[in-house]
Design a protein around this motif. Sequence first.
Motif, mmCIF file in Angstrom:
data_model
loop_
_atom_site.group_PDB
_atom_site.id
_atom_site.type_symbol
_atom_site.label_atom_id
_atom_site.label_comp_id
_atom_site.label_asym_id
_atom_site.label_seq_id
_atom_site.Cartn_x
_atom_site.Cartn_y
_atom_site.Cartn_z
ATOM 1 N N ALA A 1 1.349 -1.260 0.061
ATOM 2 C CA ALA A 1 -0.456 0.209 -0.016
ATOM 3 C C ALA A 1 1.238 1.634 0.113
ATOM 4 O O ALA A 1 0.470 2.157 -1.037
ATOM 5 C CB ALA A 1 -0.548 0.116 1.474
ATOM 6 N N THR A 2 2.252 0.979 0.613
ATOM 7 C CA THR A 2 2.697 2.891 0.869
ATOM 8 C C THR A 2 3.489 3.331 -0.634
ATOM 9 O O THR A 2 3.443 3.774 -0.727
ATOM 10 C CB THR A 2 4.057 2.289 2.229
ATOM 11 N N ALA A 3 3.867 1.104 -1.123
ATOM 12 C CA ALA A 3 4.624 1.651 -2.563
ATOM 13 C C ALA A 3 3.559 2.060 -3.622
ATOM 14 O O ALA A 3 3.908 2.942 -4.360
ATOM 15 C CB ALA A 3 5.543 0.196 -2.598
ATOM 16 N N TYR A 4 2.469 1.398 -3.482
ATOM 17 C CA TYR A 4 1.263 2.109 -4.373
ATOM 18 C C TYR A 4 0.996 3.532 -4.097
ATOM 19 O O TYR A 4 1.022 4.443 -5.595
ATOM 20 C CB TYR A 4 -0.253 1.527 -4.415
ATOM 21 N N GLY A 5 1.099 4.298 -3.056
ATOM 22 C CA GLY A 5 1.080 5.181 -2.653
ATOM 23 C C GLY A 5 2.026 6.319 -2.845
ATOM 24 O O GLY A 5 2.057 7.737 -3.717
ATOM 25 N N MET A 6 2.848 5.836 -2.883
ATOM 26 C CA MET A 6 4.665 6.577 -3.458
ATOM 27 C C MET A 6 4.294 6.576 -4.527
ATOM 28 O O MET A 6 4.982 7.367 -5.277
ATOM 29 C CB MET A 6 5.720 6.225 -2.624
ATOM 30 N N TRP A 7 4.270 5.681 -5.393
ATOM 31 C CA TRP A 7 4.005 5.722 -6.964
ATOM 32 C C TRP A 7 2.879 5.949 -7.764
ATOM 33 O O TRP A 7 2.683 7.499 -8.482
ATOM 34 C CB TRP A 7 3.955 3.768 -7.653
ATOM 35 N N GLY A 8 2.050 6.413 -6.435
ATOM 36 C CA GLY A 8 0.981 7.184 -7.437
ATOM 37 C C GLY A 8 1.423 8.959 -7.195
ATOM 38 O O GLY A 8 1.222 9.991 -7.731
ATOM 39 N N ALA A 9 1.947 9.560 -6.002
ATOM 40 C CA ALA A 9 2.087 9.835 -5.934
ATOM 41 C C ALA A 9 3.203 10.851 -6.927
ATOM 42 O O ALA A 9 3.172 11.933 -7.566
ATOM 43 C CB ALA A 9 3.193 10.768 -4.431
ATOM 44 N N VAL A 10 4.309 9.787 -7.006
ATOM 45 C CA VAL A 10 5.550 9.866 -8.588
ATOM 46 C C VAL A 10 4.414 10.530 -9.794
ATOM 47 O O VAL A 10 4.694 11.032 -10.281
ATOM 48 C CB VAL A 10 6.535 9.354 -8.704
ATOM 49 N N SER A 11 3.737 9.529 -9.985
ATOM 50 C CA SER A 11 3.306 9.428 -10.873
ATOM 51 C C SER A 11 2.412 10.695 -11.268
ATOM 52 O O SER A 11 2.436 10.883 -12.818
ATOM 53 C CB SER A 11 1.748 8.295 -11.640
#
Length: 514
Positions: A128-138
């Motif tokens: 979930a944290t990885a998806y959140g950070m990836w979403g922030a970057v994207s």
Amino acid sequence: MRKWLPLSAVCLGTFMLLVDVTIVNVALPDMAADLHTSLGALQWVVDGYALALAALLLGIGSLADRIGHRRCYIGGLALFAVASLASGLAPTTSALITARIVQGVGAAAMFATTFALLNSSYTGRDRATAYGMWGAVSGASSAAGPLLGGPLTQGLSWRWIFFVNLPVSAVAIATCLFVLRDAHTRDTRRLDMGGVALFTVAIGSLTFAMIRTNEHGWSDPACWSMLLTGAVFLLAFVIAESRIAEPVLDLALLRNSTFSGVLIAAVLLNFAAYVSFAYTSIWMQSVLRLSPVTAGLVSLPMSVAAFVVSASLGRAMHRWRPGRVISGGILLIGVGDLLAAALVDAWPSWPALLPGFLVVGLGVGFAAPPLSATGMAAAPPQRGGMAAGAINTARQVGFAFGIALLGSVFTAGTQHALVRKHLTSATALAHDVAAGQSAQVLHSATPGSRDIIDQAIRAAAAHGIDMLLFVAGLIGVAAALISFLMIRQRPSVEDTPELPAPTTSSEERHSANN
């Protein structure tokens, strides 16, 4: 901290490929002057990349299931770097467009494997944290494109917006070689090359038709011919996918209203949020005569807002109803566009864009992270790679179509304002303005008429930007309503697909689909 190295490697590639969707926007006027190009060519410099990315994501995602996600991702990085070098060295518009298309192929190889690599590297709350950070970057990457492109274009040359990819790609490849891994058995099913070809021709024909319409008008028979061709191939794609045993896109996924709602939201989010940068950059540099750096800085509020909200949202994403979060975020995007349209109408200068772009950034920050996770959770685990490819394809199709359609809106709005001022050759002048040729128009005018023409161009271009933002805003509001009505499923951390080994028998595939 070592456990986050795979996330860093994936985010680095994602940042680079999404930045390159919009980084050219701020360099378009310099490209037009250097390469002596037209609006149609400028649109293809942007759309050639986005179109290759959109058309090939599904097919390359299936290929990656066969050759390995890690190998495909690293190969995509290498191809992206080579194509970036070719783009920077391109001597002609045709060479630049060709290199951009190849660059889009490399980007598709990276983008198609992103979710699989994250799923291979993380589980539970770490995922979930990885998806959140990836979403922030994207979410922030596309908005950051003009911000980075401005200093490079002004301080060096527009060619450096491509050259800068080379050292970043080298670092990314080196990192990936050491930290990324594949965690599932490779798929041995047949690759649906027919479906990939039909989809590519359909999307390419439709985009070509819309760009040509902007230059030649709706009365051009070739435009209607290409629209018809695109529609026929799209219908053929749907028929073919419904009959093949191993499709590149399982149409059964579309029966899930949540997944269908995510796809529609993905198309319209990119349309409403990012396309306006291409034309506001032309307006600010060519008409208002701002520097590339200043034009790029206008995107700063959006980029910062998107990153901050996305990064903060990641950990709590699984606790909220996705339909409300996604629809609320897209509604903010639409409201931001409408706010910018209202302010540009009242105050036709670049600061009028800032409040609206800030609100758009907040909307992107809310909508982008849960969009992908919700779509993945709505698909069966064995269709995780296919679902990811479909979602990312939808976003890039939205951008490609948006560049073509909103370019027509910008040109039409500019032309309408020039006609009202009774200027001769209003149609040709509107196309020159939209292509970033305002300076050349003023230079060729007689000294006594330059001030009058300059004032007319400024007013007309502001009206075109006003109409463009208004249409984008309406699209955003409509997308928010669709998302609210269709996206019902609540994802959890555990819902995110693991992308296990694909089923091998027809009975197992039938069971999974039902």
